[in-house]
Design a protein around this motif. Structure first.
Motif, mmCIF file in Angstrom:
data_model
loop_
_atom_site.group_PDB
_atom_site.id
_atom_site.type_symbol
_atom_site.label_atom_id
_atom_site.label_comp_id
_atom_site.label_asym_id
_atom_site.label_seq_id
_atom_site.Cartn_x
_atom_site.Cartn_y
_atom_site.Cartn_z
ATOM 1 N N ARG A 73 0.819 -1.217 0.000
ATOM 2 C CA ARG A 73 0.000 0.000 0.000
ATOM 3 C C ARG A 73 0.849 1.263 0.000
ATOM 4 N NH1 ARG A 73 -4.065 0.767 4.481
ATOM 5 N NH2 ARG A 73 -2.283 0.166 5.691
ATOM 6 N N LYS A 74 1.993 1.200 0.663
ATOM 7 C CA LYS A 74 2.866 2.375 0.738
ATOM 8 C C LYS A 74 3.798 2.482 -0.462
ATOM 9 C CE LYS A 74 2.762 2.537 5.740
ATOM 10 N NZ LYS A 74 3.532 2.524 6.971
ATOM 11 N N ARG A 75 3.676 1.532 -1.369
ATOM 12 C CA ARG A 75 4.438 1.536 -2.622
ATOM 13 C C ARG A 75 5.945 1.616 -2.391
ATOM 14 N NH1 ARG A 75 2.156 -0.406 -6.507
ATOM 15 N NH2 ARG A 75 3.140 0.933 -7.998
ATOM 16 N N ARG A 76 6.462 0.730 -1.551
ATOM 17 C CA ARG A 76 7.899 0.744 -1.291
ATOM 18 C C ARG A 76 8.631 0.021 -2.429
ATOM 19 N NH1 ARG A 76 5.865 -3.121 2.116
ATOM 20 N NH2 ARG A 76 6.799 -5.183 1.874
ATOM 21 N N ALA A 77 9.812 0.498 -2.744
ATOM 22 C CA ALA A 77 10.622 -0.077 -3.816
ATOM 23 C C ALA A 77 11.315 -1.333 -3.307
ATOM 24 C CB ALA A 77 11.643 0.930 -4.289
ATOM 25 N N VAL A 78 11.218 -2.440 -4.046
ATOM 26 C CA VAL A 78 11.843 -3.689 -3.628
ATOM 27 C C VAL A 78 12.912 -4.167 -4.601
ATOM 28 C CG1 VAL A 78 9.872 -4.496 -2.302
ATOM 29 C CG2 VAL A 78 10.030 -5.067 -4.718
ATOM 30 N N GLY A 79 12.998 -3.587 -5.768
ATOM 31 C CA GLY A 79 14.005 -4.017 -6.715
ATOM 32 C C GLY A 79 13.826 -3.356 -8.068
ATOM 33 N N LYS A 80 14.520 -3.896 -9.031
ATOM 34 C CA LYS A 80 14.445 -3.369 -10.390
ATOM 35 C C LYS A 80 14.254 -4.527 -11.361
ATOM 36 C CE LYS A 80 17.169 0.763 -9.702
ATOM 37 N NZ LYS A 80 16.331 1.847 -10.108
ATOM 38 N N GLN A 81 13.627 -4.224 -12.488
ATOM 39 C CA GLN A 81 13.485 -5.214 -13.549
ATOM 40 C C GLN A 81 13.753 -4.519 -14.872
ATOM 41 O OE1 GLN A 81 9.450 -6.576 -13.207
ATOM 42 N NE2 GLN A 81 8.708 -5.144 -14.729
ATOM 43 N N ALA A 82 14.127 -5.301 -15.871
ATOM 44 C CA ALA A 82 14.417 -4.751 -17.190
ATOM 45 C C ALA A 82 13.110 -4.419 -17.902
ATOM 46 C CB ALA A 82 15.216 -5.742 -18.016
ATOM 47 N N GLY A 83 13.090 -3.265 -18.537
ATOM 48 C CA GLY A 83 11.925 -2.844 -19.297
ATOM 49 C C GLY A 83 12.364 -2.270 -20.624
ATOM 50 N N ILE A 84 11.462 -2.220 -21.596
ATOM 51 C CA ILE A 84 11.791 -1.693 -22.917
ATOM 52 C C ILE A 84 11.941 -0.173 -22.831
ATOM 53 C CG2 ILE A 84 9.401 -1.437 -23.629
ATOM 54 C CD1 ILE A 84 10.265 -2.323 -26.425
ATOM 55 N N CYS A 85 12.893 0.355 -23.566
ATOM 56 C CA CYS A 85 13.127 1.791 -23.595
ATOM 57 C C CYS A 85 12.025 2.451 -24.418
ATOM 58 C CB CYS A 85 14.490 2.085 -24.212
ATOM 59 S SG CYS A 85 14.863 3.835 -24.354
ATOM 60 N N LEU A 86 11.328 3.411 -23.825
ATOM 61 C CA LEU A 86 10.236 4.075 -24.523
ATOM 62 C C LEU A 86 10.711 5.172 -25.460
ATOM 63 C CD1 LEU A 86 7.636 4.270 -21.635
ATOM 64 C CD2 LEU A 86 7.766 2.622 -23.488
ATOM 65 N N ALA A 87 11.966 5.580 -25.341
ATOM 66 C CA ALA A 87 12.494 6.607 -26.239
ATOM 67 C C ALA A 87 12.796 6.030 -27.619
ATOM 68 C CB ALA A 87 13.749 7.225 -25.650
ATOM 69 N N CYS A 88 13.281 4.783 -27.665
ATOM 70 C CA CYS A 88 13.645 4.183 -28.960
ATOM 71 C C CYS A 88 12.841 2.920 -29.255
ATOM 72 C CB CYS A 88 15.125 3.858 -28.985
ATOM 73 S SG CYS A 88 15.626 2.584 -27.797
ATOM 74 N N PHE A 89 11.937 2.536 -28.364
ATOM 75 C CA PHE A 89 11.114 1.322 -28.506
ATOM 76 C C PHE A 89 11.953 0.061 -28.695
ATOM 77 C CE2 PHE A 89 8.158 4.701 -29.809
ATOM 78 C CZ PHE A 89 7.218 4.508 -28.830
ATOM 79 N N GLY A 90 13.095 -0.010 -28.006
ATOM 80 C CA GLY A 90 13.904 -1.210 -27.998
ATOM 81 C C GLY A 90 14.887 -1.350 -29.135
ATOM 82 N N THR A 91 14.975 -0.391 -30.040
ATOM 83 C CA THR A 91 15.898 -0.512 -31.165
ATOM 84 C C THR A 91 17.307 -0.104 -30.792
ATOM 85 O OG1 THR A 91 15.424 1.717 -31.962
ATOM 86 C CG2 THR A 91 14.089 -0.077 -32.846
ATOM 87 N N GLY A 92 17.456 0.805 -29.840
ATOM 88 C CA GLY A 92 18.770 1.271 -29.438
ATOM 89 C C GLY A 92 19.276 2.438 -30.253
ATOM 90 N N GLU A 93 18.513 2.866 -31.252
ATOM 91 C CA GLU A 93 18.924 3.982 -32.097
ATOM 92 C C GLU A 93 18.127 5.228 -31.705
ATOM 93 O OE1 GLU A 93 18.148 2.707 -36.042
ATOM 94 O OE2 GLU A 93 19.666 1.135 -35.978
ATOM 95 N N ALA A 94 18.799 6.361 -31.704
ATOM 96 C CA ALA A 94 18.143 7.616 -31.349
ATOM 97 C C ALA A 94 17.142 8.006 -32.433
ATOM 98 C CB ALA A 94 19.180 8.716 -31.177
#
Length: 59
Positions: free
Chosen positions: A35-56
């Motif tokens: 409920r307090k939305r505490r951070a427990v870790g990290k996970q890999a997610g797709i980059c929203l700036a390049c949509f996973g292509t890696g190119e600017a």
């Protein structure tokens, strides 16, 4: 008379890397639980700036 040779074209430059993901296409996303939305870790997610292509984007 000899024919004139045209100079070779320069090779195409590699597209620039995306800034947020450094060209990998993935970024770390914080995982929140409870409920307090505490951070427990990290996970890999797709980059929203390049949509996973890696190119600017050119925008």
């Amino acid at each position: 008379m000899a024919t004139k040779k045209t100079p070779p074209r320069p090779a195409a430059a590699a597209p620039p890397k995306c800034g947020p993901c450094d060209g990998t296409g993935e970024v770390a996303t914080t995982v929140h639980v409870g409920r307090k939305r505490r951070a427990v870790g990290k996970q890999a997610g797709i980059c929203l700036a390049c949509f996973g292509t890696g190119e600017a984007s050119t925008d």
